[in-house]
Design a protein around this motif. Structure first.
Motif, PDB file in Angstrom:
ATOM      1  N   THR A  16       0.845  -1.208   0.000  1.00  0.00           N
ATOM      2  CA  THR A  16       0.000   0.000   0.000  1.00  0.00           C
ATOM      3  C   THR A  16       0.878   1.256   0.000  1.00  0.00           C
ATOM      4  O   THR A  16       0.515   2.272   0.602  1.00  0.00           O
ATOM      5  CB  THR A  16      -0.927   0.006   1.234  1.00  0.00           C
ATOM      6  OG1 THR A  16      -0.131  -0.112   2.430  1.00  0.00           O
ATOM      7  CG2 THR A  16      -1.915  -1.151   1.184  1.00  0.00           C
ATOM      8  N   GLN A  89      -5.593   1.634   8.659  1.00  0.00           N
ATOM      9  CA  GLN A  89      -6.141   0.385   8.157  1.00  0.00           C
ATOM     10  C   GLN A  89      -6.222  -0.618   9.315  1.00  0.00           C
ATOM     11  O   GLN A  89      -5.493  -0.496  10.305  1.00  0.00           O
ATOM     12  CB  GLN A  89      -5.252  -0.164   7.046  1.00  0.00           C
ATOM     13  CG  GLN A  89      -5.160   0.735   5.812  1.00  0.00           C
ATOM     14  CD  GLN A  89      -6.437   0.744   4.992  1.00  0.00           C
ATOM     15  OE1 GLN A  89      -6.909  -0.302   4.550  1.00  0.00           O
ATOM     16  NE2 GLN A  89      -6.999   1.930   4.787  1.00  0.00           N
ATOM     17  N   GLN A 214      -7.049  -5.782  -3.893  1.00  0.00           N
ATOM     18  CA  GLN A 214      -5.675  -5.323  -3.847  1.00  0.00           C
ATOM     19  C   GLN A 214      -4.828  -6.244  -2.962  1.00  0.00           C
ATOM     20  O   GLN A 214      -5.344  -6.865  -2.016  1.00  0.00           O
ATOM     21  CB  GLN A 214      -5.616  -3.890  -3.312  1.00  0.00           C
ATOM     22  CG  GLN A 214      -6.160  -2.847  -4.266  1.00  0.00           C
ATOM     23  CD  GLN A 214      -5.225  -2.576  -5.441  1.00  0.00           C
ATOM     24  OE1 GLN A 214      -4.071  -2.996  -5.432  1.00  0.00           O
ATOM     25  NE2 GLN A 214      -5.715  -1.897  -6.457  1.00  0.00           N
ATOM     26  N   GLY A 216      -2.819  -5.748  -0.511  1.00  0.00           N
ATOM     27  CA  GLY A 216      -2.801  -5.506   0.922  1.00  0.00           C
ATOM     28  C   GLY A 216      -3.863  -6.284   1.672  1.00  0.00           C
ATOM     29  O   GLY A 216      -3.614  -6.813   2.763  1.00  0.00           O
ATOM     30  N   VAL A 217      -5.063  -6.364   1.105  1.00  0.00           N
ATOM     31  CA  VAL A 217      -6.144  -7.117   1.734  1.00  0.00           C
ATOM     32  C   VAL A 217      -5.770  -8.592   1.846  1.00  0.00           C
ATOM     33  O   VAL A 217      -6.033  -9.245   2.868  1.00  0.00           O
ATOM     34  CB  VAL A 217      -7.449  -6.957   0.928  1.00  0.00           C
ATOM     35  CG1 VAL A 217      -8.559  -7.814   1.515  1.00  0.00           C
ATOM     36  CG2 VAL A 217      -7.872  -5.496   0.881  1.00  0.00           C
ATOM     37  N   ARG A 340      -4.248   1.916  -3.218  1.00  0.00           N
ATOM     38  CA  ARG A 340      -4.185   0.450  -3.115  1.00  0.00           C
ATOM     39  C   ARG A 340      -4.774  -0.111  -1.822  1.00  0.00           C
ATOM     40  O   ARG A 340      -4.308  -1.132  -1.307  1.00  0.00           O
ATOM     41  CB  ARG A 340      -2.737  -0.031  -3.251  1.00  0.00           C
ATOM     42  CG  ARG A 340      -2.015   0.433  -4.500  1.00  0.00           C
ATOM     43  CD  ARG A 340      -0.584  -0.027  -4.486  1.00  0.00           C
ATOM     44  NE  ARG A 340       0.223   0.607  -5.512  1.00  0.00           N
ATOM     45  CZ  ARG A 340       1.562   0.552  -5.557  1.00  0.00           C
ATOM     46  NH1 ARG A 340       2.206  -0.129  -4.634  1.00  0.00           N
ATOM     47  NH2 ARG A 340       2.222   1.165  -6.505  1.00  0.00           N
ATOM     48  N   CYS A 341      -5.787   0.541  -1.302  1.00  0.00           N
ATOM     49  CA  CYS A 341      -6.409   0.019  -0.085  1.00  0.00           C
ATOM     50  C   CYS A 341      -7.866   0.465  -0.039  1.00  0.00           C
ATOM     51  O   CYS A 341      -8.251   1.430  -0.702  1.00  0.00           O
ATOM     52  CB  CYS A 341      -5.671   0.511   1.160  1.00  0.00           C
ATOM     53  SG  CYS A 341      -5.845   2.273   1.451  1.00  0.00           S
TER      54      CYS A 341
END
Length: 410
Positions: A16, A89, A214, A216-217, A340-341
């Motif tokens: 991210t 996050q 994405q 990161g998830v 990207r999150c």
């Protein structure tokens, strides 16, 4: 375990990366308005120190000043969050809590405290999904992604509404049972396997063959797979340096107070989500992940002002609904592409994003519709409409925490 934390931290920051840098691709909204006045160099300073600290823990987890390094890392993360609350996050909040525990407690206590942080995440995550809205929205969404990942392209379209609801309701029930089982040594081994199955199915549902989220998830789920396997296995025997008799009296006293502080952090982290319905705890720090209950914010622009946006942003205009000349924006898609999150779910943050968008693209008006938290049993929501920049700025002023965008970076 320090090496695990450092690897997870660095991997998720890398996935991210735009989010953690001073950027203008997506409006930044400080947690405290004063933090928005800080120069971009402060972001970079916090980020570089954070990366250096985590890098040192990854390479040399037994360095002499590891507790200080962990505490500095936690402080830098909090500083970055204050500058832009989008950075809070769920995984970042978990790492802040774990870093605080590791900086204070001895190895054995830190391990037990970390376990309870994970158990708390599962408990509150399950509780946030035990409602009508999850069975109608996010539950079917996850099930649909899972079926598509195994080659059933039609997903759940052929299922009855009752089947969708019942199977969706089983998801938080399973998560809650995993949390309870992890808390008891006799059922812990089974719970580890259950948690692994849960995260693997999430990876399938949200991965490239499902909803293609994405990285990161997905990485946070991978982190949980490794974390649980290491964290909940049988604790290693204490080393001589961990034996109370091997410590001097001042060292024993410091260790006792450090352990008490760590448990205090865990207790507060477990209790704080209780205040979420009263607006004292945000949704993600309350572990309301993939929950349907949080308020919904729809931001619309005057259709005549669409030309003010660059062509690359046309994909974020709603093409299915245009009400009385208002075109809705897909802020969630914009967030995923730009930083990207997922977008931070608080209404105040999205109000700040709307004002930042208005400033960046020189909009003369905006319309915001805020649907309040859903009733747990019926899914019904209250609705408030704010039209015009002055009305929206007044709304932003009404929040206790920051709801105004950071001034544009030079």
């Amino acid at each position: 375990m320090l090496r695990l934390l450092a690897a997870g931290f660095l991997g998720l920051i890398a996935s991210t990366w735009p989010l953690w840098t001073p950027q203008s691709a997506f409006p930044e909204v400080p947690l405290f308005r004063v933090a928005g006045r800080l120069h971009a160099a402060v972001d970079w300073a916090f980020l570089y120190v954070l990366l250096a600290a985590q890098g040192s823990l990854l390479v040399a987890p037994r360095i002499r000043y590891r507790r200080v390094v962990t505490l500095i890392s936690m402080g830098c993360t909090l500083g970055l969050v204050c500058i832009d609350q989008h950075r809070l996050q769920p995984w970042a909040w978990q790492f802040i809590l774990v870093s605080l525990v590791l900086s204070a407690a001895d190895a054995s206590t830190a391990r037990r405290a970390w376990r309870w942080i994970v158990i708390g995440i599962y408990v509150w995550s399950a509780w946030s999904k035990l409602d009508y809205g999850f069975t109608q929205q996010h539950g079917p969404f996850l099930l649909d992604g899972l079926l598509k990942s195994i080659g059933l392209k039609t997903g759940i379209q052929s299922w009855s509404a009752a089947a969708r609801s019942i199977i969706s309701a089983a998801i938080p029930c399973a998560e809650l049972s995993i949390a309870v089982s992890l808390a008891w040594p006799r059922t812990r081994r089974v719970a580890i396997y259950g948690a692994a199955i849960m995260h693997l199915t999430l990876l399938m549902a949200l991965g490239p063959w499902g909803h293609n989220h994405q990285p990161g998830v997905l990485l946070w789920n991978v982190f949980f797979l490794v974390q649980n396997a290491l964290l909940f296995r049988q604790s290693p025997p204490a080393t001589p340096t961990e034996t109370p008799g091997a410590l001097s009296q001042p060292a024993q006293s410091a260790s006792v107070w450090g352990n008490r502080f760590a448990w205090g952090v865990v207790i507060l982290a477990m209790i704080w989500p209780v205040t979420e319905p009263f607006g004292l705890c945000d949704h993600w720090p309350a572990w309301a992940v993939y929950a349907a209950k949080p308020e919904r914010v729809t931001i619309s622009i005057d259709s005549d002002e669409q030309s003010r946006f660059p062509a690359a942003m046309e994909r974020y205009f709603g093409d299915d609904i245009v009400e009385h000349g208002w075109t809705p924006m897909r802020l969630d898609r914009w967030s995923l592409d730009a930083v990207r999150c997922p977008i931070y779910p608080q209404d105040r943050f999205q109000v700040g994003v709307a004002l930042g968008m208005a400033e960046e693209f020189h909009l003369s008006t905006l319309r915001i519709v805020i649907e309040g938290p859903a009733n747990r049993w019926s899914g019904k929501r209250s609705t408030n409409v704010y039209e015009g920049l002055e009305s929206i700025r007044t709304l932003a002023d009404s929040y206790r925490l920051g709801a105004h965008p950071r001034p544009q970076l030079d």
